[in-house]
Design an enzyme around this catalytic site. Structure first.
Site, PDB file in Angstrom:
ATOM      1  N   CYS A  49     -10.895   2.926  -0.282  1.00  0.00           N
ATOM      2  CA  CYS A  49      -9.505   3.256   0.041  1.00  0.00           C
ATOM      3  C   CYS A  49      -9.205   2.446   1.291  1.00  0.00           C
ATOM      4  O   CYS A  49     -10.007   2.447   2.244  1.00  0.00           O
ATOM      5  CB  CYS A  49      -9.375   4.760   0.318  1.00  0.00           C
TER       6      CYS A  49
ATOM      7  N   ASP B  14       0.862  -1.188   0.000  1.00  0.00           N
ATOM      8  CA  ASP B  14       0.000   0.000   0.000  1.00  0.00           C
ATOM      9  C   ASP B  14       0.900   1.241   0.000  1.00  0.00           C
ATOM     10  O   ASP B  14       2.103   1.141   0.277  1.00  0.00           O
ATOM     11  CB  ASP B  14      -0.906   0.030   1.248  1.00  0.00           C
ATOM     12  N   SER B  15       0.301   2.381  -0.279  1.00  0.00           N
ATOM     13  CA  SER B  15       1.068   3.626  -0.228  1.00  0.00           C
ATOM     14  C   SER B  15       1.472   3.961   1.208  1.00  0.00           C
ATOM     15  O   SER B  15       2.366   4.766   1.415  1.00  0.00           O
ATOM     16  CB  SER B  15       0.221   4.768  -0.784  1.00  0.00           C
TER      17      SER B  15
ATOM     18  N   GLU C 250      -2.895   8.774   8.267  1.00  0.00           N
ATOM     19  CA  GLU C 250      -1.426   8.673   8.301  1.00  0.00           C
ATOM     20  C   GLU C 250      -0.836   9.500   9.446  1.00  0.00           C
ATOM     21  O   GLU C 250       0.222   9.178   9.956  1.00  0.00           O
ATOM     22  CB  GLU C 250      -0.808   9.116   6.965  1.00  0.00           C
TER      23      GLU C 250
ATOM     24  N   CYS D 212      -4.175  -1.483  -2.104  1.00  0.00           N
ATOM     25  CA  CYS D 212      -4.317  -0.039  -2.310  1.00  0.00           C
ATOM     26  C   CYS D 212      -5.225   0.123  -3.525  1.00  0.00           C
ATOM     27  O   CYS D 212      -4.912  -0.383  -4.609  1.00  0.00           O
ATOM     28  CB  CYS D 212      -2.940   0.568  -2.579  1.00  0.00           C
TER      29      CYS D 212
ATOM     30  N   HIS E 254      -7.306   2.889   3.634  1.00  0.00           N
ATOM     31  CA  HIS E 254      -7.138   3.649   4.873  1.00  0.00           C
ATOM     32  C   HIS E 254      -8.482   3.854   5.595  1.00  0.00           C
ATOM     33  O   HIS E 254      -8.493   4.098   6.798  1.00  0.00           O
ATOM     34  CB  HIS E 254      -6.558   5.043   4.577  1.00  0.00           C
TER      35      HIS E 254
HETATM   36  N1  DGL Z   1      -4.768   3.295   0.740  1.00  0.00           N
HETATM   37  C1  DGL Z   1      -4.751   3.769  -0.596  1.00  0.00           C
HETATM   38  C2  DGL Z   1      -5.973   3.357  -1.367  1.00  0.00           C
HETATM   39  O1  DGL Z   1      -6.587   2.366  -1.044  1.00  0.00           O
HETATM   40  C3  DGL Z   1      -4.513   5.181  -0.916  1.00  0.00           C
HETATM   41  C4  DGL Z   1      -3.986   6.198  -0.112  1.00  0.00           C
HETATM   42  C5  DGL Z   1      -3.216   7.255  -0.864  1.00  0.00           C
HETATM   43  O2  DGL Z   1      -3.794   8.248  -1.337  1.00  0.00           O
HETATM   44  O3  DGL Z   1      -2.021   7.062  -0.932  1.00  0.00           O
HETATM   45  O4  DGL Z   1      -6.328   3.996  -2.329  1.00  0.00           O
END
Ligand code: DGL
Length: 269
Positions: free
Chosen positions: A184, A10-11, A152, A73, A186
């Site tokens: 997402c 993931d990012s 984050e 991600c 997150h």
């Molecule tokens: N967790 C990531 C997703 O599912 C993205 C977060 C980011 O913008 O880096 O899209």
């Protein structure tokens, strides 16, 4: 081969929501997780940049013996899933198709909301996938760029979280949808704030459960299930102690992330 690790990417820390579910459903599997925290968020970067970053991280993970990769991600799945599949010879799973399938199972009125990063929402990947599976689904999509930084920075349980989430979701309130895709990885960390804002009649869908179950099916059919897990490893391009505290709290584990400073990591902006 069976005891090789599953690479998860993931990012940042969001993909840990998928790791938690893989650990729950597949407790014998070993996870090698990569969070590209230094360059997070990916969500407002160009498609080409997200693709390039994703392939760089996959190349790092491929230095280890892996038997499957999960792109945990949505942004990277939308931008690069097909490229990663062409690039490697092991199974690669994204999170969009599993999330779409879970939403279709959940909805009874056919109206589904989708929240995600700007890149994921602009890609239209969820709408395409939902309509491919079920042509009569109505969708309501909204980009929520303020939510990833909230997670984050570790502020997802703070008093400001409800307020920031409420502002981000304003345009979705009052719609007839009965299901909302957390598009997402997150966002499950903000699930209680999101549920409060959107109301308890709307079912929240995170792709984590369905992705882990798809992984389980692939490993089972390929006779690749592990018999015992080895030490999980966590890599981050960012601050290891921050990563350990956020990811460790979500997993309920003490983890010792390893700092990765690859040459590409310098291109943070
Ligand atoms: N967790 C990531 C997703 O599912 C993205 C977060 C980011 O913008 O880096 O899209």
């Amino acid at each position: 081969m069976n005891n090789h690790a599953i690479g998860v990417f993931d990012s940042g820390v969001g993909g840990i929501t998928v790791v938690k579910e893989i650990m729950r459903q597949l407790p014998h599997e070993t996870i090698y997780y990569f969070g590209d925290t230094l360059r997070c968020p990916y969500g407002e970067r160009s498609k080409d940049e997200v693709k390039q970053f994703t392939l760089e991280v996959i190349d790092f993970l491929l230095k280890f013996p892996l038997k499957a990769i999960v792109i945990a991600c949505n942004t990277a799945t939308a931008a690069a899933l097909n490229d990663v599949r062409k690039h490697v010879s092991i199974p690669v799973l994204g999170v969009i198709e599993p999330g779409a399938r879970a939403a279709i199972k959940s909805t009874t009125n056919g109206e589904v909301g989708i929240i995600g990063t700007v890149r994921t929402i602009d890609s239209g990947a969820y709408e395409r996938t939902l309509r491919r599976i079920h042509p009569d689904i109505t969708t309501h999509s909204l980009a929520c760029p303020t939510l990833v930084p909230l997670v984050e920075s570790g502020l997802h349980h703070s008093s400001e979280a409800d307020e920031i989430v409420a502002k981000a979701l304003t345009l979705l309130r009052g719609l007839r949808m009965d299901t909302l895709i957390l598009g997402c990885t997150h966002y499950p960390l903000l699930a209680s704030s999101i549920q409060k804002v959107i109301g308890d009649k709307v079912k929240l869908i995170s792709s984590a459960e369905e992705t882990a179950s798809e992984l389980s099916t692939i490993l089972q059919y390929g006779s690749m299930l592990a018999t015992r897990h080895q030490k999980h490893r966590f890599f981050t391009t960012g601050d290891t102690s921050k990563f350990a505290s956020l990811a460790g709290a979500w997993l309920g584990l003490d983890i010792e992330p390893e700092q990765v400073s690859l040459s590409y990591a310098a291109k943070a902006d």
